[in-house]
Write an enzyme that holds these catalytic residues in place. Sequence first.
Site, PDB file in Angstrom:
ATOM      1  N   HIS A  71      -8.308   3.310  -3.213  1.00 49.43           N
ATOM      2  CA  HIS A  71      -9.190   3.552  -2.078  1.00 49.43           C
ATOM      3  C   HIS A  71     -10.142   4.686  -2.447  1.00 49.43           C
ATOM      4  O   HIS A  71      -9.764   5.609  -3.160  1.00 49.43           O
ATOM      5  CB  HIS A  71      -8.394   3.973  -0.840  1.00 49.43           C
ATOM      6  CG  HIS A  71      -7.448   2.933  -0.341  1.00 49.43           C
ATOM      7  ND1 HIS A  71      -6.996   2.906   0.953  1.00 49.43           N
ATOM      8  CD2 HIS A  71      -6.872   1.870  -0.943  1.00 49.43           C
ATOM      9  CE1 HIS A  71      -6.179   1.885   1.124  1.00 49.43           C
ATOM     10  NE2 HIS A  71      -6.075   1.247  -0.027  1.00 49.43           N
ATOM     11  N   LYS A 103       3.370  14.353  -0.742  1.00 51.29           N
ATOM     12  CA  LYS A 103       2.958  15.755  -0.610  1.00 51.29           C
ATOM     13  C   LYS A 103       3.566  16.646  -1.689  1.00 51.29           C
ATOM     14  O   LYS A 103       3.054  17.716  -1.979  1.00 51.29           O
ATOM     15  CB  LYS A 103       3.412  16.300   0.762  1.00 51.29           C
ATOM     16  CG  LYS A 103       2.763  15.612   1.948  1.00 51.29           C
ATOM     17  CD  LYS A 103       1.770  16.542   2.626  1.00 51.29           C
ATOM     18  CE  LYS A 103       1.047  15.938   3.794  1.00 51.29           C
ATOM     19  NZ  LYS A 103       0.531  14.598   3.638  1.00 51.29           N
ATOM     20  N   GLY A 158     -14.462   6.561   5.336  1.00 52.85           N
ATOM     21  CA  GLY A 158     -13.538   7.680   5.546  1.00 52.85           C
ATOM     22  C   GLY A 158     -13.684   8.234   6.950  1.00 52.85           C
ATOM     23  O   GLY A 158     -14.696   8.009   7.628  1.00 52.85           O
ATOM     24  N   ASP A 188     -14.001   3.829  16.817  1.00 48.97           N
ATOM     25  CA  ASP A 188     -15.143   4.493  17.484  1.00 48.97           C
ATOM     26  C   ASP A 188     -15.814   3.569  18.497  1.00 48.97           C
ATOM     27  O   ASP A 188     -16.496   4.041  19.423  1.00 48.97           O
ATOM     28  CB  ASP A 188     -16.212   4.914  16.456  1.00 48.97           C
ATOM     29  CG  ASP A 188     -15.740   6.084  15.612  1.00 48.97           C
ATOM     30  OD1 ASP A 188     -14.682   6.656  15.941  1.00 48.97           O
ATOM     31  OD2 ASP A 188     -16.433   6.398  14.616  1.00 48.97           O
ATOM     32  N   TYR A 214     -11.881  -4.638  10.964  1.00 50.79           N
ATOM     33  CA  TYR A 214     -11.191  -4.157  12.170  1.00 50.79           C
ATOM     34  C   TYR A 214     -11.080  -5.280  13.208  1.00 50.79           C
ATOM     35  O   TYR A 214     -12.054  -5.548  13.930  1.00 50.79           O
ATOM     36  CB  TYR A 214     -11.937  -2.950  12.764  1.00 50.79           C
ATOM     37  CG  TYR A 214     -12.005  -1.790  11.781  1.00 50.79           C
ATOM     38  CD1 TYR A 214     -11.051  -0.783  11.806  1.00 50.79           C
ATOM     39  CD2 TYR A 214     -13.014  -1.735  10.813  1.00 50.79           C
ATOM     40  CE1 TYR A 214     -11.091   0.268  10.888  1.00 50.79           C
ATOM     41  CE2 TYR A 214     -13.064  -0.699   9.899  1.00 50.79           C
ATOM     42  CZ  TYR A 214     -12.102   0.303   9.940  1.00 50.79           C
ATOM     43  OH  TYR A 214     -12.141   1.318   9.029  1.00 50.79           O
ATOM     44  N   GLU A 247       0.847  -1.211   0.000  1.00 53.06           N
ATOM     45  CA  GLU A 247       0.000   0.000   0.000  1.00 53.06           C
ATOM     46  C   GLU A 247       0.879   1.257   0.000  1.00 53.06           C
ATOM     47  O   GLU A 247       1.881   1.328   0.712  1.00 53.06           O
ATOM     48  CB  GLU A 247      -0.904   0.013   1.232  1.00 53.06           C
ATOM     49  CG  GLU A 247      -1.756   1.276   1.285  1.00 53.06           C
ATOM     50  CD  GLU A 247      -2.718   1.285   2.461  1.00 53.06           C
ATOM     51  OE1 GLU A 247      -3.533   0.361   2.573  1.00 53.06           O
ATOM     52  OE2 GLU A 247      -2.629   2.231   3.266  1.00 53.06           O
ATOM     53  N   PHE A 248       0.460   2.240  -0.798  1.00 51.83           N
ATOM     54  CA  PHE A 248       1.175   3.516  -0.872  1.00 51.83           C
ATOM     55  C   PHE A 248       0.191   4.654  -0.634  1.00 51.83           C
ATOM     56  O   PHE A 248      -1.015   4.467  -0.786  1.00 51.83           O
ATOM     57  CB  PHE A 248       1.799   3.697  -2.257  1.00 51.83           C
ATOM     58  CG  PHE A 248       2.769   2.602  -2.628  1.00 51.83           C
ATOM     59  CD1 PHE A 248       4.081   2.646  -2.179  1.00 51.83           C
ATOM     60  CD2 PHE A 248       2.364   1.524  -3.405  1.00 51.83           C
ATOM     61  CE1 PHE A 248       4.979   1.634  -2.516  1.00 51.83           C
ATOM     62  CE2 PHE A 248       3.259   0.505  -3.739  1.00 51.83           C
ATOM     63  CZ  PHE A 248       4.565   0.565  -3.299  1.00 51.83           C
TER      64      PHE A 248
HETATM   65  P1  FAD Z   1     -17.684   1.801   7.753  1.00 43.58           P
HETATM   66  O1  FAD Z   1     -17.513   0.426   7.242  1.00 43.58           O
HETATM   67  O2  FAD Z   1     -18.794   2.578   7.199  1.00 43.58           O
HETATM   68  O3  FAD Z   1     -17.786   1.690   9.328  1.00 43.58           O
HETATM   69  C1  FAD Z   1     -17.470   2.718  10.233  1.00 43.58           C
HETATM   70  C2  FAD Z   1     -17.967   2.395  11.623  1.00 43.58           C
HETATM   71  O4  FAD Z   1     -19.303   2.692  11.713  1.00 43.58           O
HETATM   72  C3  FAD Z   1     -17.860   0.954  12.065  1.00 43.58           C
HETATM   73  O5  FAD Z   1     -17.685   0.903  13.451  1.00 43.58           O
HETATM   74  C4  FAD Z   1     -19.179   0.381  11.755  1.00 43.58           C
HETATM   75  O6  FAD Z   1     -19.471  -0.737  12.529  1.00 43.58           O
HETATM   76  C5  FAD Z   1     -20.054   1.550  12.038  1.00 43.58           C
HETATM   77  N1  FAD Z   1     -21.217   1.616  11.149  1.00 43.58           N
HETATM   78  C6  FAD Z   1     -21.297   2.377  10.044  1.00 43.58           C
HETATM   79  N2  FAD Z   1     -22.481   2.220   9.465  1.00 43.58           N
HETATM   80  C7  FAD Z   1     -23.147   1.343  10.210  1.00 43.58           C
HETATM   81  C8  FAD Z   1     -24.415   0.788  10.118  1.00 43.58           C
HETATM   82  N3  FAD Z   1     -25.248   1.113   9.124  1.00 43.58           N
HETATM   83  N4  FAD Z   1     -24.754  -0.087  11.040  1.00 43.58           N
HETATM   84  C9  FAD Z   1     -23.934  -0.396  12.037  1.00 43.58           C
HETATM   85  N5  FAD Z   1     -22.719   0.110  12.182  1.00 43.58           N
HETATM   86  C10 FAD Z   1     -22.342   0.969  11.282  1.00 43.58           C
HETATM   87  N6  FAD Z   1      -9.264   6.531   5.336  1.00 43.58           N
HETATM   88  C11 FAD Z   1      -9.060   7.452   4.356  1.00 43.58           C
HETATM   89  O7  FAD Z   1      -9.442   8.606   4.515  1.00 43.58           O
HETATM   90  N7  FAD Z   1      -8.440   7.113   3.188  1.00 43.58           N
HETATM   91  C12 FAD Z   1      -8.017   5.852   2.927  1.00 43.58           C
HETATM   92  O8  FAD Z   1      -7.474   5.574   1.861  1.00 43.58           O
HETATM   93  C13 FAD Z   1      -8.207   4.865   3.940  1.00 43.58           C
HETATM   94  N8  FAD Z   1      -7.800   3.579   3.741  1.00 43.58           N
HETATM   95  C14 FAD Z   1      -8.062   2.634   4.689  1.00 43.58           C
HETATM   96  C15 FAD Z   1      -7.695   1.304   4.443  1.00 43.58           C
HETATM   97  C16 FAD Z   1      -7.954   0.311   5.399  1.00 43.58           C
HETATM   98  C17 FAD Z   1      -7.578  -1.121   5.106  1.00 43.58           C
HETATM   99  C18 FAD Z   1      -8.556   0.668   6.637  1.00 43.58           C
HETATM  100  C19 FAD Z   1      -8.791  -0.378   7.680  1.00 43.58           C
HETATM  101  C20 FAD Z   1      -8.902   1.974   6.896  1.00 43.58           C
HETATM  102  C21 FAD Z   1      -8.678   2.980   5.929  1.00 43.58           C
HETATM  103  N9  FAD Z   1      -9.043   4.307   6.135  1.00 43.58           N
HETATM  104  C22 FAD Z   1      -8.849   5.248   5.148  1.00 43.58           C
HETATM  105  C23 FAD Z   1      -9.654   4.713   7.406  1.00 43.58           C
HETATM  106  C24 FAD Z   1     -11.193   4.632   7.362  1.00 43.58           C
HETATM  107  O9  FAD Z   1     -11.705   5.567   6.467  1.00 43.58           O
HETATM  108  C25 FAD Z   1     -11.715   4.878   8.745  1.00 43.58           C
HETATM  109  O10 FAD Z   1     -11.362   3.834   9.596  1.00 43.58           O
HETATM  110  C26 FAD Z   1     -13.178   5.223   8.862  1.00 43.58           C
HETATM  111  O11 FAD Z   1     -13.413   5.738  10.152  1.00 43.58           O
HETATM  112  C27 FAD Z   1     -14.112   4.029   8.679  1.00 43.58           C
HETATM  113  O12 FAD Z   1     -14.175   3.631   7.384  1.00 43.58           O
HETATM  114  P2  FAD Z   1     -14.945   2.247   7.043  1.00 43.58           P
HETATM  115  O13 FAD Z   1     -14.971   2.099   5.595  1.00 43.58           O
HETATM  116  O14 FAD Z   1     -14.397   1.163   7.858  1.00 43.58           O
HETATM  117  O15 FAD Z   1     -16.382   2.653   7.569  1.00 43.58           O
END
Ligand code: FAD
Length: 459
Positions: free
Chosen positions: A80, A25, A111, A158, A152, A20-21
């Site tokens: 992503h 900046k 996000g 959260d 996760y 992953e990259f």
């Molecule tokens: P979601 O899958 O939507 O979940 C977020 C949280 O909300 C979870 O706790 C989930 O259980 C809860 N939740 C949401 N909706 C519901 C629902 N309807 N019912 C019940 N619970 C719900 N961030 C960036 O900005 N850019 C990136 O490129 C990036 N890459 C990432 C790559 C990986 C492998 C990981 C693990 C994280 C990355 N992140 C990135 C961080 C990520 O955006 C954050 O962790 C963000 O807070 C959650 O994104 P998610 O897609 O997991 O959210």
Amino acid sequence: MKVIEKIQSLQEGKVVFSFEFFPPKTEDGVDNLFERMDRMVAHNPSFCDITWGAGGSTADLTLDIANKMQNIISVETMMHLTCTNMPVEKIDHALQTIKSNGIQNVLALRGDPPHGQDKFVQVEGGFSCALDLVKHIRSKYGDYFGITVAGYPEAHPDAIGNDGVATPEAYQNDLAYLKRKVDAGADLIVTQLFYDTDIFLKFVNDCRQIGINCPIVPGIMPINNYKGFLRMTGFCKTKIPAEITAALEAIKDNEEAVKAYGVHLGTEMCRKILAHGIKTLHLYTLNMEKSALAILMNLGLIEESKISRSLPWRRPANVVRVKEDVRPIFWSNRPKSYITRTIGWDQFPHGRWGDSRNPSYGALTDHQFMRPRARDKKLQEEWATPLKSIDDIKEKFKSYCLGKLRSSPWSELDSLQPETKIIHEQLGKINLKGFLTINSQPAVNGERSDSPSVGKYKC
Ligand code: FAD
């Protein structure tokens, strides 16, 4: 190709890895990243991914880098994409762009909240969570994309309390939500970083228990530097096993020792994971090369001496170009090298391909195509004869290829070069069929460089 198809078609016992990259900046940083990627991709990762800057801050750059990864570095690319600050039009613009660039893999994320905000806020006309994004991609783009989602092992930050752990209920809710993302069409899970391997293995087991059957790829972040490690694990609320804290505490002021420990720890974590039958490893490189490669080397997954290319270029990864097996001979996989090689070309402003933006470039009246030329008379005689049909035009081109005409509106030279004689009859036939040719290059593998027709003085 979709990453999931690559993983599913793995031979028995084979392990694959990915890198992953993130978008650098500065412009120089971007150039250097391509150089680095090129070296790392030589080790044959199954895919590489590029992150989407927090809050969409790097949208254009991420799209551009993803395109170059897929089409110039020629590695299977996963981009992503997050919902933060992204109305559906912007989401679709990003997806259409990568689709038109032949990319088939997206990591669909909610996000984090935009900078300075505590909570994620759904933008007007946008999505509230990754589940919505997965649903949208499937409903609008059908099966075109392979969709990956985040998992996760310790639950989403959260859901993690002040004591550093999620309650069993919060953990189960998180798992149930992950299953909904998979049921909605995600076909792969990449996990958040972790340093307690048992937690990851339990997570995989828990996923299987509730019917999540797709591959779960562990996200491994080698420790490169002590402060960075503390910042990252603090932000993600990652559990740090006591022995890791103790080991780092003793060496935290010695960067080399921290890096070496990071490689050792990463290797041991991966060994344990692989021993439990997981066959995919995802390395968060943080745009650094050495630790990630050292871990893979320790695991015996890569070897410097095994870097090989069946051709001087990599096969295209772009889904619509995978079958191509021909490249112009000057093709380079490395944008930086190309830029470096051509940077001084504007120093030759009067050359055939001089750069008209150069201040020393001659006035337009001096331009080769504007000057009255002696050969113009010849051109008039040979080409300005009435052409009454398409066949007359084909015949004219054929005559030129066979050496019966000396001038061509598309060439500065006086008649064809000797090398073209090697293929002039075939060229004549091609032109008669209506494929009008204005240049050519015969295949001359293995000719001596002093050959009178194709030797060095002719190149
Ligand atoms: P979601 O899958 O939507 O979940 C977020 C949280 O909300 C979870 O706790 C989930 O259980 C809860 N939740 C949401 N909706 C519901 C629902 N309807 N019912 C019940 N619970 C719900 N961030 C960036 O900005 N850019 C990136 O490129 C990036 N890459 C990432 C790559 C990986 C492998 C990981 C693990 C994280 C990355 N992140 C990135 C961080 C990520 O955006 C954050 O962790 C963000 O807070 C959650 O994104 P998610 O897609 O997991 O959210």
